[in-house]
Each structure stands twice: as structure tokens, then as C-alpha cells.
Write a protein that holds these residues in place. Structure first.
Motif, PDB file in Angstrom:
ATOM      1  N   ALA A 101       0.828  -1.211   0.000  1.00 51.60           N
ATOM      2  CA  ALA A 101       0.000   0.000   0.000  1.00 51.60           C
ATOM      3  C   ALA A 101       0.861   1.260   0.000  1.00 51.60           C
ATOM      4  N   ALA A 102       1.929   1.277   0.795  1.00 48.45           N
ATOM      5  CA  ALA A 102       2.776   2.473   0.879  1.00 48.45           C
ATOM      6  C   ALA A 102       3.437   2.789  -0.454  1.00 48.45           C
ATOM      7  N   ILE A 103       3.910   1.753  -1.168  1.00 41.51           N
ATOM      8  CA  ILE A 103       4.543   1.974  -2.465  1.00 41.51           C
ATOM      9  C   ILE A 103       3.549   2.556  -3.468  1.00 41.51           C
TER      10      ILE A 103
ATOM     11  N   GLY B 259       2.316   5.762   3.446  1.00 44.11           N
ATOM     12  CA  GLY B 259       3.728   5.947   3.117  1.00 44.11           C
ATOM     13  C   GLY B 259       4.502   6.728   4.152  1.00 44.11           C
ATOM     14  N   GLU B 260       3.818   7.224   5.191  1.00 43.25           N
ATOM     15  CA  GLU B 260       4.522   7.936   6.258  1.00 43.25           C
ATOM     16  C   GLU B 260       5.296   6.946   7.128  1.00 43.25           C
TER      17      GLU B 260
ATOM     18  N   LEU C  13      16.044   6.822   9.305  1.00 46.13           N
ATOM     19  CA  LEU C  13      15.013   6.356  10.230  1.00 46.13           C
ATOM     20  C   LEU C  13      13.905   7.392  10.336  1.00 46.13           C
ATOM     21  N   PRO C  14      12.768   7.059  10.963  1.00 43.14           N
ATOM     22  CA  PRO C  14      11.670   8.021  11.083  1.00 43.14           C
ATOM     23  C   PRO C  14      12.078   9.281  11.849  1.00 43.14           C
TER      24      PRO C  14
ATOM     25  N   ALA D  25      13.657  10.931   8.198  1.00 38.40           N
ATOM     26  CA  ALA D  25      12.770  11.013   7.037  1.00 38.40           C
ATOM     27  C   ALA D  25      11.329  10.937   7.505  1.00 38.40           C
ATOM     28  N   ALA D  26      10.466  11.659   6.816  1.00 35.32           N
ATOM     29  CA  ALA D  26       9.048  11.693   7.188  1.00 35.32           C
ATOM     30  C   ALA D  26       8.238  10.648   6.439  1.00 35.32           C
ATOM     31  N   SER D  27       8.721  10.224   5.271  1.00 28.95           N
ATOM     32  CA  SER D  27       7.909   9.319   4.465  1.00 28.95           C
ATOM     33  C   SER D  27       8.805   8.509   3.523  1.00 28.95           C
TER      34      SER D  27
END
Length: 498
Positions: free
Chosen positions: A51-53, A114-115, A138-139, A157-159
């Protein structure tokens, strides 16, 4: 390319072993298989990654996708592998450049949008990524924690989109600056304690030599108050100690965030289970003794703890580490804590009280004290009586020294120990005590006579020796004399007779 290798990290106790996320795309009916000993959370990443991709605007390959998490014999848990799996799929399908994958490590759980969501163990993973010479992606929510590793290159990274833009060279991620070191010195102050000179001195000796301490006294005499002030007189934590303590708290779901270079202070309730105290679970997590690593573990109402629970402390008190073995997992956590315990003198609590209120029978007293085993008591260095204070002393008594003054003496004594033997006195072995050769013949003769008279075990004999050495260090004495031995024996004698 049909194959991509992305670097990530698993968690195994305090360690973060490297995991190679190998993604292969092959012809055949579309499928998505994850192998390499993944648990349920990792297997469920297939749906989150898919789903994120797609939501991020990339094409999910309609091919046979095999994801191997190597090494295959290392269990993999949590959603931290979502991001490296997604990056591997995009790199293998040519949608993201694979040229810089070897320079980075990735960890992060993906939302369906994607977050990136935060993961546990960011500090430990960042430290190991730094040692491997790679940048750590990393997040954003984990960035401040990971940036405590001063030499690490942390890329928040945020997403998933921002990670892909970074790898394609379109919009590089900005490295997180090192987290400012703000040492919080907000410990309770000894200045609040009136009277109790004997207990205060024992607390100072315990802090100077990293000794374990037991306080005995009626209710309301200040035992808990004194215990809460021990961290405030301990020497400041080193950078390495702070990283270890913070990493352990980050691994625990209930440990919370530990202020930087702040000595841990854990005070579990007497109803705590053995697993809560030493750690465990199907996926081993650190317990209270590990969360107190480089700090203080306070056990109030010591005889009220289940005896079987107390017995599990015996090994870590000696070794400073706890080994947890389960059917599918084994883990080791450091547990170099300082034990501070408190108890009433009898079941009702008023034995020896000036009011004469105690009505406990000798049998009740024997059963009460028998809840604490001899082997556990044998591992406690000091005992001190905390007597009741008269109301006049509470109203008119002058406060004692402030914690800052006591800490200076403790730090000076600890510096002498580190310069002499590289560790606190409490960690010296019997052979090391003999090789130091710091005791006068009169002091050793006094120690031997006292041991014979009191029937001390070999362990207790050396503990008295270590305590006497700490008393000498506090006095800045070059040699251990008879006076220091007598004081240490008196403290140990109270423990034996109690």
C-alpha cells in the motif's frame, strides 16, 4: 536490476545485529514471500509495503517477489523492516537508484499512506550503524534519540517518498544535528533530611564504593527519603554509561525516556513478579534491574517481596548481567545496579521504638526476617539503623550537608579508586584486594579475628575488606588501617546479628 541488498538492524537484547534485506524479483505468477525467520509483524509488512509503495506514486511490481532477511537463524520482529523492504523492492525494480544503498542503513515502520512511524531501539541501532561507517535513515520521530550518538550520521525522514528522493539525488535528507547534552541535576537533595547521621554516612560510603545497602527502621523514619537521594550523590555518568542506560530504556516499552546522563532510580512495588524484576517475555525485554543499570534499584519493604522473586537477584548482584533463556530466544542484558533496600525491624514495625508499642513474638520476628535468605543478605555490604527522631529534633534540628557537598567527597573517593584499579571497590575480586596490598598487618589481623568471631563467609570477609577500603578512600588515606576495618566490621556485624 532484479536483486537489491539493503542494510538494516534487528534487536537482540542490548545488541543490534546487522540484517541484510535481500530482495529478488523473478518472472512467474505475482507473489510476495518473506523468509529468514520473520515473526507475525514482519510477515504483515507485505500489505503495509504494498500500500505504501502505491500511495507514494510508485509501481508495485507484478512479479514473484522474494525477500530474504539474513542471517536466517536470527529472529526478526517488529515493523522496523518495512522501510528497508520497500526500498529494496523499488531498487530491484529500477525505480530507485541502488548506487548508494551500501552507504546507508534503514529502519522504520510504514503507514499505509507511506509515512514513517517510530520504532524501538533507535539508539542501539544508530550506535551500531555508526560503528559500521554507514548513515542511518530512520523516522523523524526517532531522530533526536538516535542523534545522542555523537559520531553517528542520522538522516531523519518523514515518508517513503522523501527516502526515495534522497537515494535518487533529487532532495537529499538533512542530517540530524547531535542532540545537545543537557545534564539534568534535579535529584532530591540531602539538605531536606534532618538528623540520621549514621544513615547519611552509610549512604555516602555506599555511593563512594558502589556498595549495596540495607536500611532498617520503624515506619516514617526517612528510609525512602534517604533512598531517593542516593542518585544525587553518585558520580556523574560517563558518555558510555549514559548511552547504555538510555539504550536499555529505549528497548523497554514501560521504561520511558531517561533524561540524558541522569542516574536511573527504579523502585518497583513489592508485588512485582520475577519477570518484571529481571526481564523476560516471549520476546525478552529488560526488567527493573536492567532499567536500573548504572543507577539505583530501591526495594522498599524488602521482606514483603516474594522470596522466589528476591532469589533471582543473587546472580546479577554478583555478575552485573542477567541471562534470559526462553524456548525460542535467548538474550542478555546488563544489570550493574546498586541495590538499596529498606525494611521494618519487625512485622508491626515498632521493635525498639521508644513508645514500646511492639508486641511481636520471637516466632513472628523469626519468620519475618526469614523471608530474606542468607545468601541474599550475604551479598549486601552495609546495613544501617534508621531510628525514630523525637519531635523536637524534627522541628529544631539543623539540616545536614547538601548533596553537592557530599557528591564532591564521593567523586574524589571514586577517582582514587579508578586511578588505582580502574573500577569501584565493590567490583574488586579477592585476588585483586590482595594484590593491591593496601592494608596494614594490624588491619588484616583485626579483620581476621572479627571474621572468626562473627562466623563470616569468604564472601562477607571480602565485602568487609572492600567497605573498609572505601572508608579509607573517603578519608584520602593511602593505607587501610585498623580504624577503617573496625568501622566496616561494625556495619557488617549489625547485618549478621540482625
Amino acid at each position: 536490476m532484479a536483486l537489491a541488498i539493503v542494510h538494516s538492524r534487528a534487536l537482540s537484547g542490548m545488541h543490534a545485529p546487522e540484517v541484510a534485506v535481500e530482495v529478488h524479483l523473478a518472472n512467474g505468477l505475482p507473489s510476495f514471500t518473506v523468509v529468514g525467520l520473520p515473526d507475525t509483524e514482519v510477515k504483515e509488512s507485505r500489505e503495509r509495503v504494498r500500500a505504501a509503495i502505491q500511495v507514494a506514486g510508485f509501481e508495485f511490481p507484478a512479479r514473484r517477489i522474494t525477500v530474504n532477511l539474513a542471517p536466517a537463524d536470527l529472529p526478526k520482529e517488529s515493523g522496523r523492516f518495512d522501510l528497508p523492504i520497500a526500498v529494496g523492492i523499488l531498487a530491484a525494480s529500477g525505480q530507485v537508484s541502488a548506487a548508494r544503498l551500501a552507504e546507508h542503513e534503514f529502519a522504520g515502520e510504514l503507514a499505509l499512506s507511506g509515512e514513517l512511524r517510530p520504532v524501538r531501539g533507535a539508539l542501539a541501532m544508530a550506535w551500531h550503524a555508526c560503528r559500521a561507517g554507514r548513515a542511518f535513515v530512520l523516522p523523524s520521530a526517532n531522530a533526536a534519540e538516535a542523534a545522542r550518538v555523537a559520531q553517528a550520521r542520522v538522516l531523519p525522514a518523514a515518508s517513503l517518498t522523501s527516502v526515495c528522493a534522497h537515494l535518487n539525488g533529487l532532495s537529499p535528507l538533512v542530517a540530524q544535528p547531535a542532540t545537545p547534552v543537557e545534564v539534568q541535576d534535579d535529584y532530591p537533595d540531602l539538605l531536606d533530611v534532618k538528623g540520621q547521621a549514621g544513615a547519611r554516612h552509610a549512604l555516602e560510603v555506599a555511593a563512594a564504593g558502589a556498595h549495596h545497602l540495607l536500611m532498617v527502621g520503624p515506619p516514617g523514619t526517612g528510609k525512602s527519603m534517604l533512598a531517593a537521594r542516593l542518585p544525587g550523590i553518585l558520580p556523574a555518568m560517563s558518555e558510555a554509561e549514559a548511552l547504555e542506560a538510555a539504550s536499555l530504556h529505549a528497548l523497554s516499552e514501560s521504561g520511558g525516556r531517561l533524561p540524558w546522563r541522569h542516574r536511573p532510580y527504579r523502585a518497583p512495588h513489592h508485588s512485582a513478579s520475577a519477570v518484571a524484576l529481571v526481564g523476560g517475555g516471549s520476546e525478552p525485554k529488560p526488567g527493573e534491574i536492567s532499567l536500573a543499570h548504572h543507577g539505583v534499584l530501591f526495594l522498599d519493604e524488602l521482606p514483603e517481596f516474594d522470596r522466589k522473586v528476591l532469589e533471582v537477584l543473587r546472580e546479577p548482584l554478583e555478575s552485573g548481567v542477567i541471562h534470559i533463556s526462553r524456548a525460542a530466544r535467548q538474550a542478555s542484558f546488563p544489570a550493574r545496579f546498586q541495590l538499596l533496600a529498606a525494611m521494618n525491624p519487625c512485622p508491626c514495625g515498632f521493635l525498639g521504638h521508644p513508645s514500646g508499642r511492639c508486641r511481636c513474638s520471637p516466632e513472628q520476628l523469626r519468620r519475618y526476617r526469614g523471608r530474606i535468605s542468607g545468601p541474599l543478605l550475604d551479598r549486601i555490604d552495609l546495613i544501617v539503623e534508621v531510628p525514630s527522631l523525637a519531635p523536637a529534633d524534627l522541628r529544631q534540628g539543623e539540616p545536614g550537608e547538601a548533596s553537592a557537598l557530599v557528591r564532591r567527597r564521593v567523586e574524589a573517593a571514586r577517582e582514587r579508586q579508578l586511578a588505582r584499579q580502574g573500577k569501584p571497590n565493590a567490583l574488586l575480586s579477592g585476588r585483586e584486594l590482595e594484590e593491591l596490598d593496601l592494608a596494614d598487618e594490624d588491619a588484616l589481623a583485626t579483620l581476621s579475628r572479627a571474621s572468626e568471631r562473627l562466623g563470616l563467609s569468604a564472601r562477607s570477609f571480602h565485602r568487609v575488606w572492600r567497605v573498609a577500603l572505601t572508608i579509607a578512600d573517603l578519608a584520602a588515606a593511602d593505607r587501610l588501617g585498623r580504624a577503617q576495618v573496625l568501622q566496616a566490621v561494625q556495619l557488617r556485624r549489625a547485618l549478621v546479628e540482625g
